[in-house]
Write a protein that holds these residues in place. Structure first.
Motif, PDB file in Angstrom:
ATOM      1  N   THR A 179     -18.109  -3.047 -37.097  1.00  0.00           N
ATOM      2  CA  THR A 179     -17.573  -2.713 -38.402  1.00  0.00           C
ATOM      3  C   THR A 179     -17.479  -3.980 -39.259  1.00  0.00           C
ATOM      4  O   THR A 179     -17.941  -5.049 -38.868  1.00  0.00           O
ATOM      5  CB  THR A 179     -16.201  -2.018 -38.276  1.00  0.00           C
ATOM      6  N   SER A 236     -11.268  -5.285 -40.326  1.00  0.00           N
ATOM      7  CA  SER A 236     -11.480  -4.027 -39.609  1.00  0.00           C
ATOM      8  C   SER A 236     -10.323  -3.062 -39.892  1.00  0.00           C
ATOM      9  O   SER A 236      -9.533  -2.729 -39.020  1.00  0.00           O
ATOM     10  CB  SER A 236     -11.621  -4.295 -38.103  1.00  0.00           C
ATOM     11  N   SER A 281     -13.343  -0.494 -44.537  1.00  0.00           N
ATOM     12  CA  SER A 281     -14.458  -0.078 -43.685  1.00  0.00           C
ATOM     13  C   SER A 281     -15.106   1.204 -44.197  1.00  0.00           C
ATOM     14  O   SER A 281     -16.335   1.298 -44.284  1.00  0.00           O
ATOM     15  CB  SER A 281     -13.967   0.120 -42.248  1.00  0.00           C
ATOM     16  N   GLN A 305     -21.787  -1.422 -39.786  1.00  0.00           N
ATOM     17  CA  GLN A 305     -21.200  -0.351 -40.606  1.00  0.00           C
ATOM     18  C   GLN A 305     -22.016  -0.065 -41.871  1.00  0.00           C
ATOM     19  O   GLN A 305     -22.175   1.092 -42.263  1.00  0.00           O
ATOM     20  CB  GLN A 305     -19.773  -0.779 -41.004  1.00  0.00           C
TER      21      GLN A 305
END
Ligand SMILES: [Zn+2]
Length: 315
Positions: free
Chosen positions: A78, A82, A87, A279
């Motif tokens: 990610t 985080s 995210s 991500q």
């Protein structure tokens, strides 16, 4: 023919992006895009080490089936920090927090919607419909007028959120569905994710919440299968972050590693994904599934899980 059809769809999307028609406008006389659909399910706070343990015990039957028939990695990463909102914003914009600017993690209505283009806006510009079902109010930062076409904030159970997504699938016929499930994050904060550094195991409540996410994902997957939409759909199951102890947001693998599982009729590559997945690659992969070009400004690139021959033409 499938290749030609796919090329036509990509050309159409490029033409539409170039001439910048009004939202929802299709180019008259142009061939219809292929029938495609992209579905993203985000299990808030789902940690790969816990998922792997549950899969080994047979407690995540839906994820196990998707993984068996799809492309997957439990080493996706990610963004930093985080945290849920930064995210998910990267998941919806294809850029990291330094570019999209959402560094906070709560709903701040005075700050308005995210300042960069979202995947919902890209879909809208190509004449596609999208829906977002989220379990937290802060997702309103990802909502702009008409993009997505529908936003539902469902704080109840993961099953309730999934049923809302199923209802919107039937009513709105969206091309893009984003479903956010919150119970695992709630249980992690309340009862603990476990901690690799100390050897503490995940709490039973957290593991049970992951099983709840699995069952809710199954509700959506079964609806797609029942309506015979599976063959033309990409489904990605991922997460915004993991966790350690009763929190997350650090640079540790406990917090940074996320699951990434792609399945559905559009996915032709089975097995573990080679190479890194970040991500920001998730929205690029969703656009690829929809036959739309990835904006040049995006940092993410599609994860190579498709084969054009597997994509069916519109009926
Ligand atoms: Zn989260």
């Amino acid at each position: 023919m499938a290749c030609a059809g796919r090329a036509a769809a990509l050309f159409l999307a490029a033409v539409m992006a170039g001439c910048a028609p009004g939202a929802g406008t299709r180019v008259e006389g142009a061939p219809a895009p292929q029938a495609r659909r992209a579905v993203l399910v985000s299990w808030d706070g789902a940690k790969p080490t816990a998922l792997k343990a549950l899969l080994a015990e047979g407690r995540l039957p839906v994820l196990a089936r998707l993984k068996r028939r799809g492309a997957w990695t439990f080493s996706a990463r990610t963004v930093v920090p985080s945290l849920t909102l930064p995210s998910h914003t990267s998941m919806m914009t294809g850029v990291g927090p330094s570019r999209h600017g959402i560094s906070w993690n709560s709903y701040k209505p005075e700050r308005g919607a995210v300042g960069v283009q979202t995947i919902f806006e890209v879909a809208k510009a190509a004449g596609l419909r999208s829906v977002l079902v989220a379990g937290k109010e802060k997702f309103k930062h990802l909502v702009k007028p008409g993009a997505p076409d529908r936003f539902e904030w469902v704080e109840d159970s993961a099953r309730a959120a999934a049923l809302t997504a199923v209802r919107l699938l039937a009513e709105e016929h969206p091309d893009l569905v984003v479903l956010h499930l919150r119970p695992a994050d709630d249980a992690g904060h309340d009862f603990g994710w476990g901690d690799t550094a100390t050897g503490a195991p995940p709490s039973p409540q957290y593991l049970e919440a992951l099983a709840e996410c699995d069952a809710a994902t199954g509700v959506l997957v079964e609806a797609l299968r029942r309506d015979r939409r599976w063959e033309e759909t990409l489904v990605i199951v991922t997460a915004d972050h993991g966790g350690h102890g009763d929190t997350h947001g650090s640079l540790s693998d406990d917090d940074m590693l996320i699951p990434w599982v792609a399945a559905g009729g559009q996915v032709a590559v089975r097995g573990e994904v080679r190479g890194p997945v970040n991500q920001v690659d998730t929205p690029a992969t969703l656009l690829e599934a929809l036959g739309l070009p990835v904006p040049a400004s995006w940092e993410g690139r599609p994860v190579p899980v498709f084969s054009p021959e597997r994509v069916r033409r519109a009926a």
